[in-house]
Design an enzyme around this catalytic site. Structure first.
Site, PDB file in Angstrom:
ATOM      1  N   CYS A   1       0.844  -1.199   0.000  1.00  0.00           N
ATOM      2  CA  CYS A   1       0.000   0.000   0.000  1.00  0.00           C
ATOM      3  C   CYS A   1       0.878   1.248   0.000  1.00  0.00           C
ATOM      4  O   CYS A   1       1.985   1.241   0.523  1.00  0.00           O
ATOM      5  CB  CYS A   1      -0.896  -0.003   1.239  1.00  0.00           C
ATOM      6  SG  CYS A   1      -1.981   1.434   1.391  1.00  0.00           S
TER       7      CYS A   1
ATOM      8  N   CYS B   1      -6.923  -3.473   3.833  1.00  0.00           N
ATOM      9  CA  CYS B   1      -6.777  -2.019   3.661  1.00  0.00           C
ATOM     10  C   CYS B   1      -7.419  -1.541   2.359  1.00  0.00           C
ATOM     11  O   CYS B   1      -8.410  -0.837   2.397  1.00  0.00           O
ATOM     12  CB  CYS B   1      -5.343  -1.523   3.757  1.00  0.00           C
ATOM     13  SG  CYS B   1      -5.318   0.294   3.654  1.00  0.00           S
TER      14      CYS B   1
ATOM     15  N   HIS C   1       0.726  -2.816   6.738  1.00  0.00           N
ATOM     16  CA  HIS C   1      -0.526  -2.714   7.515  1.00  0.00           C
ATOM     17  C   HIS C   1      -1.656  -3.465   6.834  1.00  0.00           C
ATOM     18  O   HIS C   1      -2.771  -3.476   7.323  1.00  0.00           O
ATOM     19  CB  HIS C   1      -0.890  -1.243   7.729  1.00  0.00           C
ATOM     20  CG  HIS C   1      -1.157  -0.512   6.454  1.00  0.00           C
ATOM     21  ND1 HIS C   1      -0.153  -0.100   5.615  1.00  0.00           N
ATOM     22  CD2 HIS C   1      -2.313  -0.167   5.859  1.00  0.00           C
ATOM     23  CE1 HIS C   1      -0.690   0.493   4.565  1.00  0.00           C
ATOM     24  NE2 HIS C   1      -2.003   0.462   4.678  1.00  0.00           N
TER      25      HIS C   1
ATOM     26  N   SER D   1       0.571   3.865   1.718  1.00  0.00           N
ATOM     27  CA  SER D   1       0.780   4.459   3.051  1.00  0.00           C
ATOM     28  C   SER D   1       2.147   4.065   3.613  1.00  0.00           C
ATOM     29  O   SER D   1       2.809   4.875   4.266  1.00  0.00           O
ATOM     30  CB  SER D   1      -0.321   4.027   4.015  1.00  0.00           C
ATOM     31  OG  SER D   1      -1.551   4.565   3.611  1.00  0.00           O
TER      32      SER D   1
HETATM   33  P1  CND Z   1      -1.284   4.095  -5.500  1.00  0.00           P
HETATM   34  O1  CND Z   1       0.092   4.576  -5.678  1.00  0.00           O
HETATM   35  O2  CND Z   1      -1.622   2.690  -5.857  1.00  0.00           O
HETATM   36  O3  CND Z   1      -2.310   5.051  -6.286  1.00  0.00           O
HETATM   37  C1  CND Z   1      -2.162   6.438  -6.442  1.00  0.00           C
HETATM   38  C2  CND Z   1      -2.650   6.791  -7.844  1.00  0.00           C
HETATM   39  O4  CND Z   1      -2.672   8.192  -7.993  1.00  0.00           O
HETATM   40  C3  CND Z   1      -1.744   6.236  -8.951  1.00  0.00           C
HETATM   41  O5  CND Z   1      -2.516   5.507  -9.866  1.00  0.00           O
HETATM   42  C4  CND Z   1      -1.135   7.499  -9.563  1.00  0.00           C
HETATM   43  O6  CND Z   1      -0.873   7.359 -10.946  1.00  0.00           O
HETATM   44  C5  CND Z   1      -2.228   8.519  -9.297  1.00  0.00           C
HETATM   45  N1  CND Z   1      -1.780   9.923  -9.287  1.00  0.00           N
HETATM   46  C6  CND Z   1      -0.654  10.452  -8.747  1.00  0.00           C
HETATM   47  N2  CND Z   1      -0.625  11.789  -8.913  1.00  0.00           N
HETATM   48  C7  CND Z   1      -1.750  12.121  -9.591  1.00  0.00           C
HETATM   49  C8  CND Z   1      -2.306  13.361 -10.055  1.00  0.00           C
HETATM   50  N3  CND Z   1      -1.681  14.524  -9.855  1.00  0.00           N
HETATM   51  N4  CND Z   1      -3.502  13.326 -10.699  1.00  0.00           N
HETATM   52  C9  CND Z   1      -4.150  12.151 -10.908  1.00  0.00           C
HETATM   53  N5  CND Z   1      -3.674  10.951 -10.482  1.00  0.00           N
HETATM   54  C10 CND Z   1      -2.496  10.943  -9.835  1.00  0.00           C
HETATM   55  O7  CND Z   1      -1.645   4.353  -3.948  1.00  0.00           O
HETATM   56  P2  CND Z   1      -2.765   3.640  -3.040  1.00  0.00           P
HETATM   57  O8  CND Z   1      -3.990   3.444  -3.834  1.00  0.00           O
HETATM   58  O9  CND Z   1      -2.129   2.510  -2.306  1.00  0.00           O
HETATM   59  O10 CND Z   1      -3.002   4.789  -1.956  1.00  0.00           O
HETATM   60  C11 CND Z   1      -3.617   6.018  -2.339  1.00  0.00           C
HETATM   61  C12 CND Z   1      -3.638   6.972  -1.165  1.00  0.00           C
HETATM   62  O11 CND Z   1      -4.522   6.465  -0.168  1.00  0.00           O
HETATM   63  C13 CND Z   1      -2.287   7.143  -0.488  1.00  0.00           C
HETATM   64  O12 CND Z   1      -2.142   8.485  -0.069  1.00  0.00           O
HETATM   65  C14 CND Z   1      -2.401   6.226   0.714  1.00  0.00           C
HETATM   66  O13 CND Z   1      -1.494   6.559   1.721  1.00  0.00           O
HETATM   67  C15 CND Z   1      -3.830   6.496   1.075  1.00  0.00           C
HETATM   68  C16 CND Z   1      -4.465   5.531   2.051  1.00  0.00           C
HETATM   69  C17 CND Z   1      -5.421   6.063   2.902  1.00  0.00           C
HETATM   70  C18 CND Z   1      -6.040   5.227   3.816  1.00  0.00           C
HETATM   71  C19 CND Z   1      -7.110   5.796   4.703  1.00  0.00           C
HETATM   72  O14 CND Z   1      -7.511   5.150   5.655  1.00  0.00           O
HETATM   73  N6  CND Z   1      -7.614   6.988   4.429  1.00  0.00           N
HETATM   74  C20 CND Z   1      -5.693   3.887   3.869  1.00  0.00           C
HETATM   75  N7  CND Z   1      -4.749   3.387   3.025  1.00  0.00           N
HETATM   76  C21 CND Z   1      -4.140   4.193   2.105  1.00  0.00           C
HETATM   77 ZN    ZN Z   2      -3.379   1.262   3.264  1.00  0.00          ZN
END
Ligand code: CND
Ligand code: ZN
Length: 367
Positions: free
Chosen positions: A40, A168, A61, A42
């Site tokens: 992930c 997650c 996690h 995070s």
């Molecule tokens: P992942 O890296 O798989 O996805 C991020 C996506 O965003 C990718 O497909 C990128 O190409 C795209 N991206 C990046 N910059 C841009 C932009 N400027 N415009 C459009 N698209 C863009 O990450 P993930 O899906 O594992 O995690 C996403 C977020 O969610 C990350 O910040 C993570 O820390 C967070 C998260 C939050 C929670 C919660 O409880 N709120 C739980 N787990 C993860």
């Molecule tokens: Zn996560």
């Protein structure tokens, strides 16, 4: 006992594999033999220093495994049970736990902040020195000691690499749709960032009956995944202003719900700017603790727009994960399609490099 684990010593360094010492589970704790750990973003935020966490620590996690041993007084699981670690410890008693938002429990925040279990100590050492837990679960270790309150028993016949994703990516994404936004059938939904978590916002919106689901990403590969998960329209933000594109796609009206699933103030503002009157923007992506986002005050007042966030899918994991398993079994929830790659645990740094390059929907490391 000894366990191979991926240790982060400081931000900016790669994960290092070490044979750490794992103490036996104390009262109310469980020793889990991990089968799979989910990759992930995070954890990547912590590796790059974008998010702070107590270090050195064993990250991870998201995961699934088998109970190897239980400490005194543990009643909800026993050795041999298949489990998913829940990365937000909750006390079960406070206003948030009893009010249906266990991820807001102070106990979880404390475990996240200290890197130690509920009694204030760690079960991991390396050469006699303390190694911290991550969110009380540390799934990037072949064996991890986890509070009983943070493991959920799952059926034995569920493949553990798929089950890991429920812990997650799936619950965070689908839960943000079901529990936080409460997306209505026939509505319009925007998802900015369609990685492992964002794709689950897309499939959650499809399950909720949204009529229009617009996916925005910088990579065409991610937008292809998004269509497979239910997006009706896609916008590549690298080729122009995504806000203008979304306004065009909605005849100028804007969307009912917009989800930011990256963690950038700029894209959070984009999500907000795409809202219709009374629309709701939900921030799922995480930023440094000091990051801020601003919005025009009068759009809150004259248009009754809402800006909020969602942690851990605003979920009750003990209720929601069994529901997600049922949806998977009914072939309504895509888990097999989400798991695009599986790496041997030893290749965990390569798994994170592939995540950074945007190659995968979601991947796991297997032990
Ligand atoms: P992942 O890296 O798989 O996805 C991020 C996506 O965003 C990718 O497909 C990128 O190409 C795209 N991206 C990046 N910059 C841009 C932009 N400027 N415009 C459009 N698209 C863009 O990450 P993930 O899906 O594992 O995690 C996403 C977020 O969610 C990350 O910040 C993570 O820390 C967070 C998260 C939050 C929670 C919660 O409880 N709120 C739980 N787990 C993860
Ligand atoms: Zn996560």
């Amino acid at each position: 006992m000894k366990s191979t684990a991926a240790v982060l010593f400081e931000a900016g360094r790669k994960l290092e594999l070490h044979d750490v010492d794992v103490a036996a589970p104390k009262a109310g704790e469980v020793l889990v033999r991990m089968a799979a750990g989910g990759v992930c973003h995070s954890d990547l935020h912590v590796m790059t220093g974008h998010l702070t966490a107590p270090l050195p620590a064993i990250l991870g996690h998201e995961g699934a495994g088998v109970v190897a041993e239980v400490g005194a007084g543990v009643t909800s699981v026993r050795a041999g049970d298949h489990v998913i670690p829940l990365w937000r410890v909750s006390c079960g008693e406070c206003e948030h736990c009893t009010g249906g938002r266990p991820a807001l429990c102070a106990a979880g925040l404390e475990v996240r902040r200290t890197g130690r279990l509920l009694d204030g100590t760690s079960r991991f050492t390396l050469g006699g020195k303390e190694i911290k837990h991550f969110n009380g679960v540390s799934t990037f270790s072949a064996y991890s000691v986890i509070p009983e309150r943070s493991v959920l028993k799952i059926p034995d016949d569920l493949p553990l690499d798929r089950a890991a994703l429920l812990g997650c990516a799936v619950i965070t994404g689908v839960g943000a749709v079901f529990n936080c936004a409460k997306v209505r059938p026939g509505s319009s939904v925007l998802v900015i960032g369609t990685g492992g978590v964002g794709l689950n916002v897309v499939q959650g919106a499809a399950l909720a009956g949204a009529e229009r689901i617009i996916a925005v990403d910088l990579l065409d590969r991610k937008l292809d995944f998004a269509r497979q998960f239910g997006a009706t329209h896609t916008v590549n933000a690298s080729s122009g202003d995504p806000v203008a594109a979304v306004r065009d796609l909605t005849g100028g009206r804007g969307v009912d719900y917009a989800f930011e699933v990256i963690g950038l103030p700029k894209t959070m503002r984009q999500a907000y700017d795409c809202l219709a009157k009374r629309g709701m923007a939900v921030v799922v992506g995480v930023s440094p603790f000091t990051a801020e986002v601003s919005v025009p005050v009068m759009s809150l007042v004259f248009e009754e727009r809402v800006l909020t966030g969602s942690i851990y899918g605003s979920a009750r994991p003990r209720h929601d994960i069994p529901m997600l398993i049922d949806l998977y079994r009914a072939k309504k929830l895509k888990l097999d399609e989400l798991l695009t790659r599986s790496y041997p645990f030893e290749e965990i740094n390569e798994a994170y490099a592939a995540l950074e390059r945007g190659e995968v929907a979601r991947s796991v490391v297997t032990f």
